[in-house]
Design a protein around this motif. Sequence first.
Motif, PDB file in Angstrom:
ATOM      1  N   VAL A  56       0.880  -1.179   0.000  1.00 56.11           N
ATOM      2  CA  VAL A  56       0.000   0.000   0.000  1.00 56.11           C
ATOM      3  C   VAL A  56       0.907   1.216   0.000  1.00 56.11           C
ATOM      4  N   ASP A  57       0.636   2.161  -0.904  1.00 56.59           N
ATOM      5  CA  ASP A  57       1.580   3.255  -1.130  1.00 56.59           C
ATOM      6  C   ASP A  57       0.916   4.617  -0.958  1.00 56.59           C
ATOM      7  N   ASN A  58       1.115   5.233   0.217  1.00 52.65           N
ATOM      8  CA  ASN A  58       0.808   6.651   0.400  1.00 52.65           C
ATOM      9  C   ASN A  58      -0.669   6.979   0.154  1.00 52.65           C
ATOM     10  N   VAL A  59      -1.575   6.256   0.817  1.00 52.95           N
ATOM     11  CA  VAL A  59      -3.013   6.448   0.612  1.00 52.95           C
ATOM     12  C   VAL A  59      -3.547   7.504   1.572  1.00 52.95           C
ATOM     13  N   SER A  60      -4.245   8.483   1.037  1.00 54.84           N
ATOM     14  CA  SER A  60      -4.915   9.498   1.855  1.00 54.84           C
ATOM     15  C   SER A  60      -6.396   9.526   1.482  1.00 54.84           C
ATOM     16  N   MET A  61      -7.255   9.562   2.505  1.00 54.94           N
ATOM     17  CA  MET A  61      -8.697   9.472   2.260  1.00 54.94           C
ATOM     18  C   MET A  61      -9.443   9.960   3.498  1.00 54.94           C
ATOM     19  N   GLU A  62     -10.561  10.636   3.276  1.00 55.81           N
ATOM     20  CA  GLU A  62     -11.436  11.040   4.382  1.00 55.81           C
ATOM     21  C   GLU A  62     -12.787  10.358   4.210  1.00 55.81           C
ATOM     22  N   ILE A  63     -13.234   9.691   5.283  1.00 59.33           N
ATOM     23  CA  ILE A  63     -14.528   9.002   5.292  1.00 59.33           C
ATOM     24  C   ILE A  63     -15.394   9.675   6.344  1.00 59.33           C
ATOM     25  N   LYS A  64     -16.581  10.101   5.935  1.00 58.73           N
ATOM     26  CA  LYS A  64     -17.443  10.859   6.843  1.00 58.73           C
ATOM     27  C   LYS A  64     -18.144   9.930   7.837  1.00 58.73           C
ATOM     28  N   ALA A  65     -18.495  10.485   9.003  1.00 57.73           N
ATOM     29  CA  ALA A  65     -19.218   9.725  10.022  1.00 57.73           C
ATOM     30  C   ALA A  65     -20.557   9.259   9.469  1.00 57.73           C
ATOM     31  N   GLY A  66     -20.871   7.987   9.676  1.00 59.35           N
ATOM     32  CA  GLY A  66     -22.145   7.429   9.232  1.00 59.35           C
ATOM     33  C   GLY A  66     -22.199   7.044   7.774  1.00 59.35           C
ATOM     34  N   GLU A  67     -21.068   7.113   7.085  1.00 57.14           N
ATOM     35  CA  GLU A  67     -21.014   6.838   5.653  1.00 57.14           C
ATOM     36  C   GLU A  67     -20.594   5.387   5.405  1.00 57.14           C
ATOM     37  N   THR A  68     -21.128   4.799   4.336  1.00 54.83           N
ATOM     38  CA  THR A  68     -20.665   3.492   3.879  1.00 54.83           C
ATOM     39  C   THR A  68     -19.765   3.702   2.672  1.00 54.83           C
ATOM     40  N   VAL A  69     -18.479   3.359   2.847  1.00 55.85           N
ATOM     41  CA  VAL A  69     -17.504   3.489   1.766  1.00 55.85           C
ATOM     42  C   VAL A  69     -17.041   2.091   1.376  1.00 55.85           C
ATOM     43  N   VAL A  70     -17.042   1.820   0.076  1.00 54.67           N
ATOM     44  CA  VAL A  70     -16.662   0.496  -0.423  1.00 54.67           C
ATOM     45  C   VAL A  70     -15.351   0.610  -1.184  1.00 54.67           C
ATOM     46  N   PHE A  71     -14.384  -0.256  -0.811  1.00 50.97           N
ATOM     47  CA  PHE A  71     -13.140  -0.389  -1.567  1.00 50.97           C
ATOM     48  C   PHE A  71     -13.342  -1.487  -2.605  1.00 50.97           C
ATOM     49  N   VAL A  72     -13.129  -1.161  -3.878  1.00 49.62           N
ATOM     50  CA  VAL A  72     -13.233  -2.171  -4.925  1.00 49.62           C
ATOM     51  C   VAL A  72     -12.012  -2.057  -5.817  1.00 49.62           C
ATOM     52  N   GLY A  73     -11.510  -3.213  -6.242  1.00 54.21           N
ATOM     53  CA  GLY A  73     -10.319  -3.224  -7.087  1.00 54.21           C
ATOM     54  C   GLY A  73      -9.917  -4.647  -7.396  1.00 54.21           C
ATOM     55  N   PRO A  74      -8.942  -4.817  -8.294  1.00 52.96           N
ATOM     56  CA  PRO A  74      -8.537  -6.178  -8.672  1.00 52.96           C
ATOM     57  C   PRO A  74      -7.871  -6.903  -7.511  1.00 52.96           C
ATOM     58  N   SER A  75      -7.832  -8.238  -7.595  1.00 51.58           N
ATOM     59  CA  SER A  75      -7.162  -9.046  -6.566  1.00 51.58           C
ATOM     60  C   SER A  75      -5.710  -8.604  -6.431  1.00 51.58           C
ATOM     61  N   GLY A  76      -5.273  -8.491  -5.172  1.00 49.11           N
ATOM     62  CA  GLY A  76      -3.884  -8.138  -4.909  1.00 49.11           C
ATOM     63  C   GLY A  76      -3.575  -6.660  -4.987  1.00 49.11           C
ATOM     64  N   CYS A  77      -4.612  -5.812  -5.109  1.00 49.79           N
ATOM     65  CA  CYS A  77      -4.342  -4.374  -5.234  1.00 49.79           C
ATOM     66  C   CYS A  77      -4.088  -3.698  -3.892  1.00 49.79           C
ATOM     67  N   GLY A  78      -4.333  -4.413  -2.785  1.00 45.95           N
ATOM     68  CA  GLY A  78      -4.055  -3.847  -1.464  1.00 45.95           C
ATOM     69  C   GLY A  78      -5.277  -3.368  -0.712  1.00 45.95           C
ATOM     70  N   LYS A  79      -6.499  -3.654  -1.222  1.00 45.92           N
ATOM     71  CA  LYS A  79      -7.703  -3.135  -0.562  1.00 45.92           C
ATOM     72  C   LYS A  79      -7.916  -3.744   0.830  1.00 45.92           C
ATOM     73  N   SER A  80      -7.699  -5.060   0.971  1.00 47.65           N
ATOM     74  CA  SER A  80      -7.858  -5.683   2.298  1.00 47.65           C
ATOM     75  C   SER A  80      -6.759  -5.237   3.253  1.00 47.65           C
ATOM     76  N   THR A  81      -5.549  -5.060   2.734  1.00 44.97           N
ATOM     77  CA  THR A  81      -4.447  -4.578   3.573  1.00 44.97           C
ATOM     78  C   THR A  81      -4.758  -3.186   4.101  1.00 44.97           C
ATOM     79  N   THR A  82      -5.286  -2.317   3.243  1.00 40.82           N
ATOM     80  CA  THR A  82      -5.665  -0.970   3.672  1.00 40.82           C
ATOM     81  C   THR A  82      -6.731  -1.036   4.756  1.00 40.82           C
ATOM     82  N   LEU A  83      -7.746  -1.896   4.551  1.00 40.33           N
ATOM     83  CA  LEU A  83      -8.814  -2.054   5.542  1.00 40.33           C
ATOM     84  C   LEU A  83      -8.247  -2.501   6.884  1.00 40.33           C
ATOM     85  N   LYS A  84      -7.367  -3.503   6.863  1.00 35.54           N
ATOM     86  CA  LYS A  84      -6.847  -4.074   8.115  1.00 35.54           C
ATOM     87  C   LYS A  84      -5.900  -3.129   8.845  1.00 35.54           C
ATOM     88  N   MET A  85      -5.369  -2.140   8.134  1.00 33.08           N
ATOM     89  CA  MET A  85      -4.547  -1.150   8.837  1.00 33.08           C
ATOM     90  C   MET A  85      -5.401  -0.196   9.663  1.00 33.08           C
TER      91      MET A  85
END
Length: 414
Positions: free
Chosen positions: A30-59
């Motif tokens: 995972v390389d230098n990800v910046s993101m703001e998620i608002k309170a009460g919001e549902t944000v979905v990470f979608v991307g190809p296998s191995g792109c780092g979405k689960s790693t980002t979530l688990k951090m």
Amino acid sequence: MPETTTAAHGASIELENLSKRYPGSALPAVDNVSMEIKAGETVVFVGPSGCGKSTTLKMINRLIEPTGGRIRIDGEDVTGIDPVKLRRKVGYAIQSAGLFPHMTVAQNIALVPRMTGWPKKRIRDRVEELLDLVGLDPGEFRGRYPRQLSGGQQQRVGVARALAADPPVLLMDEPFGAVDPITRDHLQDELIRLQHELHKTIVFVTHDFDEAIKLGDRIAVLRERSHIAQFDTPEAILTNPADDFVSGFVGAGAALKRLNLTRVRDVEMRDYPTVTVDTPLQQIFGFLRGSGTNEILLLDKRRRPYKWLRRGDLMRAKGSLARAGTLVHDTVTRDATLRDALEAVLTDNAGRVAVTGRRGEYIGVVDMETLMNSVHELLEADRLEAMEAQHELEEARAHQTHLEQEGPGGVTKA
């Protein structure tokens, strides 16, 4: 006097230059990800296998420790606090539920409240409340073990466990990926219903773009190393993908995909004639004759859709409902999308599907005519939007041509 608790609503999440590099790897996961998620919001990470979405979530809950960057939850930097305490404040649901097989359903749900020192009565009440919330009868399910549950039931218990200590944040890592498509649709509907009631901040990982459209207030389309290709609403991504990579996720049929943005509760439902299994056969005959319809819906004792009955079925029944009619194989909830409803209707030769409430009780019927009208409205909206965009482009080109012809100082070139 009974103890009262205030439900925790969502909390904002900020990721600031978040990175993860594993030893011996040439490039970061995972390389230098910046993101703001608002309170009460549902944000979905979608991307190809191995792109780092689960790693980002688990951090976010530090199941994986970041190599660099900051994580703030409700403004508090959680990068340096005790990760065990952090995880007690952040619910976590994974694929195949991850329930402990040697614990009962109640013990699985009670795990985090027990670890945080809740009193026994409060834990017991919370388990009952959550089982009811996720649509499982507490009396029937609290004492069962995971092996005695279906895949869909296990996932419901997994969500209940993640919500047990009433955390403001819920992380979900492909939680519905291991169940069959029909169960998956119902679990998605259940999550939408729960979110209407609870207003948590949900971060959800999936590889299924249709699931992302259905669930997300906003979608983060991720490239390799979790670089953000586009972070926007489902509508914006469907109608204006940022580049070819995002267009590849949207795929063909964007107008039909937009059926995932409209819920069954947003369209008109027909009030179909119904009877129950306790209704005498002669009364059903009379009802059919008097209603002017050729079909009625038979409900069970809990008012759940059971069978579609036509006049010919009753003639052949010879005084018994046991052999009459066609079983209701599929229903949709009010939180289902119009795409779910369309798929259900297309599998039914009669072109309609029953709509049910929280406990499976009958509410109404959505038919093919209603759905096709919605499809035509979406297609027309897309056509008008494309015409408007084309008109704006032509105006811009005309303006540019005019400027070029004028030349410097506004003098028209010879």
